[in-house]
Design an enzyme around this catalytic site. Sequence first.
Site, mmCIF file in Angstrom:
data_model
loop_
_atom_site.group_PDB
_atom_site.id
_atom_site.type_symbol
_atom_site.label_atom_id
_atom_site.label_comp_id
_atom_site.label_asym_id
_atom_site.label_seq_id
_atom_site.Cartn_x
_atom_site.Cartn_y
_atom_site.Cartn_z
ATOM 1 N N LYS A 178 13.047 8.284 13.164
ATOM 2 C CA LYS A 178 13.506 8.798 11.878
ATOM 3 C C LYS A 178 14.836 9.539 12.008
ATOM 4 O O LYS A 178 15.652 9.535 11.079
ATOM 5 C CB LYS A 178 12.443 9.716 11.266
ATOM 6 C CG LYS A 178 11.199 8.975 10.781
ATOM 7 C CD LYS A 178 11.535 7.957 9.700
ATOM 8 C CE LYS A 178 10.289 7.310 9.128
ATOM 9 N NZ LYS A 178 10.596 6.322 8.059
ATOM 10 N N LEU A 224 3.130 4.424 -0.415
ATOM 11 C CA LEU A 224 4.327 4.722 -1.191
ATOM 12 C C LEU A 224 5.001 3.446 -1.699
ATOM 13 O O LEU A 224 5.490 3.406 -2.829
ATOM 14 C CB LEU A 224 5.308 5.542 -0.343
ATOM 15 C CG LEU A 224 6.635 5.922 -1.007
ATOM 16 C CD1 LEU A 224 6.399 6.703 -2.293
ATOM 17 C CD2 LEU A 224 7.506 6.717 -0.041
ATOM 18 N N SER A 264 12.333 11.177 7.076
ATOM 19 C CA SER A 264 11.251 12.149 7.262
ATOM 20 C C SER A 264 11.852 13.453 7.745
ATOM 21 O O SER A 264 12.865 13.469 8.454
ATOM 22 C CB SER A 264 10.241 11.640 8.289
ATOM 23 O OG SER A 264 9.293 12.648 8.605
ATOM 24 N N TYR A 284 8.212 8.739 16.709
ATOM 25 C CA TYR A 284 8.453 8.786 15.264
ATOM 26 C C TYR A 284 9.639 9.695 14.954
ATOM 27 O O TYR A 284 10.513 9.341 14.159
ATOM 28 C CB TYR A 284 7.196 9.288 14.561
ATOM 29 C CG TYR A 284 7.292 9.287 13.057
ATOM 30 C CD1 TYR A 284 7.259 8.099 12.339
ATOM 31 C CD2 TYR A 284 7.381 10.482 12.347
ATOM 32 C CE1 TYR A 284 7.332 8.091 10.952
ATOM 33 C CE2 TYR A 284 7.451 10.492 10.970
ATOM 34 C CZ TYR A 284 7.421 9.291 10.277
ATOM 35 O OH TYR A 284 7.495 9.286 8.892
ATOM 36 N N THR A 332 -0.811 8.685 2.583
ATOM 37 C CA THR A 332 -0.560 7.252 2.590
ATOM 38 C C THR A 332 -1.157 6.629 3.851
ATOM 39 O O THR A 332 -1.473 7.328 4.820
ATOM 40 C CB THR A 332 0.947 6.943 2.572
ATOM 41 O OG1 THR A 332 1.515 7.317 3.830
ATOM 42 C CG2 THR A 332 1.664 7.682 1.455
ATOM 43 N N SER A 335 0.838 -1.205 0.000
ATOM 44 C CA SER A 335 0.000 0.000 0.000
ATOM 45 C C SER A 335 0.866 1.245 0.000
ATOM 46 O O SER A 335 2.092 1.171 0.161
ATOM 47 C CB SER A 335 -0.932 0.013 1.220
ATOM 48 O OG SER A 335 -0.177 0.070 2.418
#
Length: 261
Positions: free
Chosen positions: A152, A14, A135, A148, A183, A12
């Site tokens: 990242k 990207l 990110s 997150y 996404t 799914s």
Amino acid sequence: MMNVVLITGAASGLGWELARACHARGDALVLTDINAAGLHERMAELGNEQIIGIAGDITDPQLHQQLIAACSERFGKLDVLINNAGITHRSPTIKTDPAVFRKVMAVDYHAPLELTLSALPLLRKAGGQIAAIGSMAGWMPVLGRAGYCAAKSALSQSFEVLRAEVARDGIGMLMVYPSFLDTPIDRNALGADGKPANHARSTIGNIRGADWMASQIIEALDKRQQRLFPDRGSWLASLLWRIAPAFYYRKMSARFAGEMA
């Protein structure tokens, strides 16, 4: 000569758009996703003999070995590894179960690094490339995304170090720094308790489509580019964080106030 491309999180978002783009130009694909049913549907949609799909948890070292073995035994090589699989959360740090932080770190940092290390012998033989989807959140703080942002940031730092080390073997490294994409990673974000988040996300800059992002990544790989900053607005925001952190905090705190519920 046909390239062999391994894409994680390929069922799914990207990952799927990257798989479609690579398939359209004749690449052989090794695809993986934790969603077995979704991966099976995507395989049927592509309908090409030069495709292998292996479902599993990207944090499982046994899956890494299966993927590398598939590249070696079926195609005899690996030209491009795209570390795309990821997970996020939307929850205040002080209210979040530590298990959520551990899960995000495992998927977004440990898994891509460990898979990449497993793939190095094949990539070395091919003079191949590694791509990692980072990110802008790894460069600047975003309320409600402590885990997150940390994952990242760790991904970015470790792969930037790895870049210099693998360059000696002729392996290229592309770090991609998108901002907000349309996404499933955000639609499936975890809440403080590890269950799906029940509030809408806040954003900075434009929300781009996954197909647009995939085309940018493919072009950057073709050029053996080192870094991709596709969203100018988020890139400028990251500079603002460094130049005027107090001002950035005021703006970010106002924009992401809903994340603190």
